[in-house]
Design a protein around this motif. Sequence first.
Motif, short mmCIF file in Angstrom:
data_model
loop_
_atom_site.label_atom_id
_atom_site.label_comp_id
_atom_site.label_asym_id
_atom_site.label_seq_id
_atom_site.Cartn_x
_atom_site.Cartn_y
_atom_site.Cartn_z
N LEU A 47 0.82 -1.21 0.00
CA LEU A 47 0.00 0.00 0.00
C LEU A 47 0.86 1.27 0.00
CD1 LEU A 47 -2.70 -1.26 2.50
CD2 LEU A 47 -2.98 -0.90 0.03
N LEU A 48 2.17 1.10 0.07
CA LEU A 48 3.10 2.22 0.02
C LEU A 48 3.90 2.23 -1.28
CD1 LEU A 48 4.54 2.06 3.66
CD2 LEU A 48 2.64 3.46 2.81
N ALA A 49 4.20 1.06 -1.81
CA ALA A 49 5.03 0.94 -3.00
C ALA A 49 4.33 0.01 -3.99
CB ALA A 49 6.40 0.37 -2.64
N SER A 50 4.42 0.37 -5.28
CA SER A 50 3.69 -0.40 -6.30
C SER A 50 4.32 -0.15 -7.67
CB SER A 50 2.23 0.05 -6.33
OG SER A 50 1.59 -0.29 -7.53
N PRO A 51 4.25 -1.13 -8.55
CA PRO A 51 4.66 -0.87 -9.94
C PRO A 51 3.83 0.23 -10.59
CG PRO A 51 4.49 -3.23 -9.55
CD PRO A 51 3.89 -2.55 -8.35
N GLY A 52 2.68 0.56 -10.02
CA GLY A 52 1.82 1.60 -10.57
C GLY A 52 2.12 2.99 -10.08
N GLY A 53 3.21 3.17 -9.30
CA GLY A 53 3.55 4.47 -8.74
C GLY A 53 4.76 5.10 -9.39
N GLY A 54 5.51 5.86 -8.57
CA GLY A 54 6.69 6.57 -9.07
C GLY A 54 7.70 6.76 -7.96
N GLY A 55 8.88 7.26 -8.31
CA GLY A 55 9.90 7.47 -7.29
C GLY A 55 11.18 8.04 -7.85
N PHE A 56 12.21 7.99 -7.00
CA PHE A 56 13.51 8.56 -7.31
C PHE A 56 14.61 7.68 -6.73
CE2 PHE A 56 10.40 11.91 -6.79
CZ PHE A 56 10.58 12.72 -7.91
N LEU A 57 15.71 7.50 -7.48
CA LEU A 57 16.86 6.73 -7.03
C LEU A 57 18.12 7.58 -7.18
CD1 LEU A 57 18.39 4.13 -6.22
CD2 LEU A 57 18.32 3.46 -8.64
N MET A 58 18.83 7.80 -6.04
CA MET A 58 20.10 8.52 -6.04
C MET A 58 21.23 7.51 -5.86
SD MET A 58 21.48 11.66 -6.09
CE MET A 58 20.31 12.82 -5.35
N VAL A 59 22.26 7.59 -6.70
CA VAL A 59 23.36 6.63 -6.64
C VAL A 59 24.70 7.35 -6.74
CG1 VAL A 59 22.00 4.75 -7.63
CG2 VAL A 59 23.34 6.23 -9.15
N ALA A 60 25.72 6.72 -6.15
CA ALA A 60 27.10 7.17 -6.29
C ALA A 60 28.02 6.04 -5.85
CB ALA A 60 27.36 8.43 -5.44
N GLY A 61 29.26 6.11 -6.30
CA GLY A 61 30.23 5.09 -5.92
C GLY A 61 31.59 5.40 -6.49
N PRO A 62 32.59 4.62 -6.10
CA PRO A 62 33.95 4.85 -6.61
C PRO A 62 34.02 4.84 -8.14
CG PRO A 62 34.00 3.32 -4.77
CD PRO A 62 32.55 3.54 -5.11
N GLN A 63 33.21 4.02 -8.79
CA GLN A 63 33.19 3.94 -10.24
C GLN A 63 31.89 4.48 -10.83
OE1 GLN A 63 36.06 2.95 -11.57
NE2 GLN A 63 36.79 2.56 -9.48
N GLN A 64 31.09 5.14 -10.02
CA GLN A 64 29.79 5.64 -10.47
C GLN A 64 29.63 7.10 -10.05
OE1 GLN A 64 27.06 4.42 -12.32
NE2 GLN A 64 26.47 6.56 -12.05
N ARG A 65 29.62 8.00 -11.02
CA ARG A 65 29.43 9.40 -10.65
C ARG A 65 28.01 9.60 -10.12
NH1 ARG A 65 26.86 13.03 -14.05
NH2 ARG A 65 26.17 12.26 -16.09
#
Length: 475
Positions: A47-65
């Motif tokens: 009821l909080l998360a679903s393939p029918g919704g939306g969102g945001f993903l923030m990423v970073a790493g030694p080899q990932q800007r």
Amino acid sequence: MPQSSTYAIAAGHPQTVAAAEEILQAGGQAFDAILAAMMMSFVAEPLLASPGGGGFLMVAGPQQRPQLLDFFSDTPLQQVTDDNRDGLDFYPIMGDFGTRRQEFHIGHASAAVPGVPAGIFRAHEKLCSLPLSVLAAPAIRAARTGVMVNQQQAFVAMILKPIIDATPAAQQVFADFQAGREWLNLQLADFLDTLSKADHDWFYKGELAEILVQQPNGLLQQEDFADYGCAVRDPLELTLGDDRILTNPEPSTGGRLIAEQLKRLKSRTDVEAVLEAMQHADDLKRTPLTEVSRGTTHISVTDGAGNLASLTLSNGEGNGLMVPGCGFMMNNFLGEEDINANGFFNWQNRQRMSSMMAPTLILGSDQQYALGTGGSNRIKTAMFQVISHLVNEQSQLKHAVEAPRMHFENGHLDIEPGFSPADLVTLQKAAPIHSLWHNHNLYFGGVNAVQCGTTTTAVGDFRRHGCGLAGVRTY
């Protein structure tokens, strides 16, 4: 000689955490693990998360800007006029929060274009090392064998009971969604199995999109699905001392308001300065359009290589209608007054909707953090306070997350228990209109955070029954 690496995971449900750990133990990176956790959240936190919704993903790493993947919803192409408004499937229901009730609108016409599948496909293509079918396997297995419904998810179901009861299909899917019971969702398992072997076109240009646009009295058209894409953006960046704060950029506004509070606070940490920063952010808020859905969850992951991933998801409250044969609801973003401040149906067409969601990374020389929260308009103040504890006060992660919070909005100050008597006197003088809460409450957000560097740890916010796990992989 055996080698080992540490990892940390924080999320809103133990099964969500377990899915990420399974992938990390199998040799996946943080980016693999957070996709596995994301798909498990559809099962464990439906009821909080679903393939029918939306969102945001923030990423970073030694080899990932550092990058922000924006897969929040778009507004429809179709404009609503006086001539076609009356025929739309769009109607109000009341959610009961115990201390107050709130009106939401649901029905086919409350759904905006879902972004989650595009986010999954883009994140997997851009970031991941393991096959998508491997990442989906824990969620598929759980959906077929059952997940124990905990008290937090049962509480959400109680609030949203009018939405669950809106249609026979929803009633059937959520019939056993009660605390202490095992909940199965075979339709969702089949959907995830198919999705894990497919691509963007399968969801947005195939039979499923056709089914969704043919549902009666809605607004979405074939073009809305065919033209949708996950946007990749540079993060909004703020430097405080030796720390870089990376958060959600425009067109969403949560990150900007968090940054403005931190800049206003400068190096002060007293409660009066914290309140002044919140008041400043409240003045900057253009309209309630900057707010976002209450149905929100957050996942943070770090791995032994120093990769960081921070993911915030929302389905609004759901529109009450199950996607045929798929086991999930579409969002009701077009039916939320908070993000339609100019009135319902008065959007600019084909626009990415604004959000308060703000998955964030803190990159320091010795310590790095991934964190985020649900909580509607409280996101900006919850995140601001936790970040300030970490950066300005050098607090341990557990203290930063669990320290008492306050929230200022529209001239009203809400205060959690735990502030000193002297601080309460100061706050009460500075904000005469206030509420002193007797208990800690999910109202003040649920910051799920992980830390790597010289220390690896995880904290799930107790306010929303969050789960944190730090572990070691030996190989």
